[in-house]
Structure formats: structure tokens, C-alpha cells
Scaffold this active site. Sequence first.
Site, short mmCIF file in Angstrom:
data_model
loop_
_atom_site.label_atom_id
_atom_site.label_comp_id
_atom_site.label_asym_id
_atom_site.label_seq_id
_atom_site.Cartn_x
_atom_site.Cartn_y
_atom_site.Cartn_z
N CYS A 277 21.19 2.16 59.04
CA CYS A 277 20.62 3.48 59.31
C CYS A 277 21.22 4.60 58.45
O CYS A 277 20.92 4.66 57.27
CB CYS A 277 20.71 3.79 60.80
SG CYS A 277 19.50 5.04 61.29
N HIS B 294 19.52 -0.74 64.75
CA HIS B 294 20.74 -0.77 65.55
C HIS B 294 20.54 -1.81 66.64
O HIS B 294 19.53 -2.49 66.71
CB HIS B 294 20.96 0.57 66.25
CG HIS B 294 21.05 1.74 65.33
ND1 HIS B 294 22.21 2.11 64.71
CD2 HIS B 294 20.12 2.65 64.97
CE1 HIS B 294 21.99 3.22 64.00
NE2 HIS B 294 20.73 3.57 64.13
N1 GLN Z 1 20.90 10.89 60.55
C1 GLN Z 1 19.96 9.95 60.06
C2 GLN Z 1 18.54 10.27 60.48
O1 GLN Z 1 18.32 10.84 61.50
C3 GLN Z 1 20.35 8.53 60.47
C4 GLN Z 1 20.34 8.32 61.95
C5 GLN Z 1 20.98 7.04 62.41
O2 GLN Z 1 21.92 6.52 61.80
N2 GLN Z 1 20.52 6.56 63.56
O3 GLN Z 1 17.61 9.95 59.78
#
Ligand code: GLN
Length: 240
Positions: A96, A196
Site C-alpha cells: 500500500c 493488507h
Molecule cells: N496513504 C495512502 C493512500 O491513502 C496509502 C494508504 C495505505 O497504506 N493504506 O492512498
Amino acid sequence: MSTALRVCALYPDLMNIYADRGNIAVLRARCEWRGLGFELAVSGLDERVDPSAHDLFYIGGGQDRDQEAVAEDMVATKRDALRQAADGGAVVLAVCGGYQLLGESYVIGERELPGIGLVDLRTVREDGERLIGNCAIEADLGDGARVIAGFENHGGRTHLGPGETPLGRVLRGHGNNGRDGYEGVRRGNVFGTYLHGPLLPKNVWLADRLIELALGIELERLDDRLEEAAHLSARRAAGV
Ligand code: GLN
């Protein structure tokens, strides 16, 4: 111990949304249950990494503000080493927010966070809904098409450059950008994904495959009834 998996966790305190460090726990368990060694090193802000000292580099997810805290540091202190390590066949697994930082840039409104350019991809925080929900993709890591199931929550939309290959095809969920039907990226032993769960507890077959690629060995099978149940329940949650 003759063989050990040497893992380097990048920014584990900052890049650990959804307890993504559970991925490390799974890698450790899968090695130790087979009598393989497991060594964990950590590299945080302002710390360099030795490209030849690790078999697998890991970076988890993070909120935009966590990514802001690490993006420039990652370019300054880790980019060259990670490129060298990847060229030498080390596995890089990025989830992510970490996945977004593997690319060229992550644009959030007026701001542009630099990525390490390990793969040709760009991420843009577009107006509109965050892409949230259970997700399942089909991926082939060299032993046939299999399902990776997890949970995604990202505001950024990722677009792969023309020469890049996605990690998988979206069966359910949004994937890289909610439009093109693909999820993640794979270039050699470099893997990026939005999933995740954490990712590896729900998909231990993937953990094993990454260990195999990192060490260049074939792993013996384990009794995975519990782990298979976790995988099936993640798939069911995604409706696959
Ligand atoms: N901050 C990033 C986004 O919102 C990644 C989010 C995350 O790692 N879940 O796109």
C-alpha cells in the site's frame, strides 16, 4: 544454521498501518517451523541499508502523513541500495503506502512525494471516494494462478508504466486505480500490492513463495489447515 532468511524491515514504526508488521511475523514463523533461520534487521529514518546483507526487504502501508515523513529519506538513504539489492535478486515486498513509494511519485493535490523509482509507476490522489473494501486478485507467481485475498484502503490511484506487469487481475475490489482491473506490480522479485490483511497471514502460500524466491530454494509443505481456513475466510469476505 545453514540457511537463514535475512529480512530488513523499512520504517516499521512509521509504515505499519493495519499492523502490517504481521507480515514479518508470518515470514518468521514459516521459516522457523521448517528449521530455517530468520534474521530481522530494521532500517528507519536516516539509516542506510547494506544491499547485500538481506534477502528480503519489506515496507508496509502508511497514511499520507507517514509517507511524507519517509519519502525523501527513502530516496536519500535507501534508493540506491534497494536498486542494487533488487538487481541482485533480493525480494522487495511493499504494501500500500510502501507500494506507492516504489514508484516515481505520489501526487497529493499540490504536493508531490518522490518515490524511489524501483518500478515505473505513478500514484495520484484523485478527488472522489477512497478505494476501500475486501479485495481478491488472481496472481501467478510461477506455480499456477492462485488467489490473493485481503483488504484495501487507499486514496491514491496507481498507474503502471507501459513496460510494467501487474501482480494480478482483480476478481473483486478496486485494485490499482479502480478502473483498469489490475492490482499491484511485479518486476522480477520486486512486488507491490495494495492488499493488507495483513497480507501474508491471509495468504501463507504467498509468504512461502516469497521465501523461495528470496533464498532460491524449494520449501517443504506444512500442515496449513488453520492458515487455509484464514485464507478461505478472507476470500469469502471478498465474495470469491
Ligand atoms: N496513504 C495512502 C493512500 O491513502 C496509502 C494508504 C495505505 O497504506 N493504506 O492512498
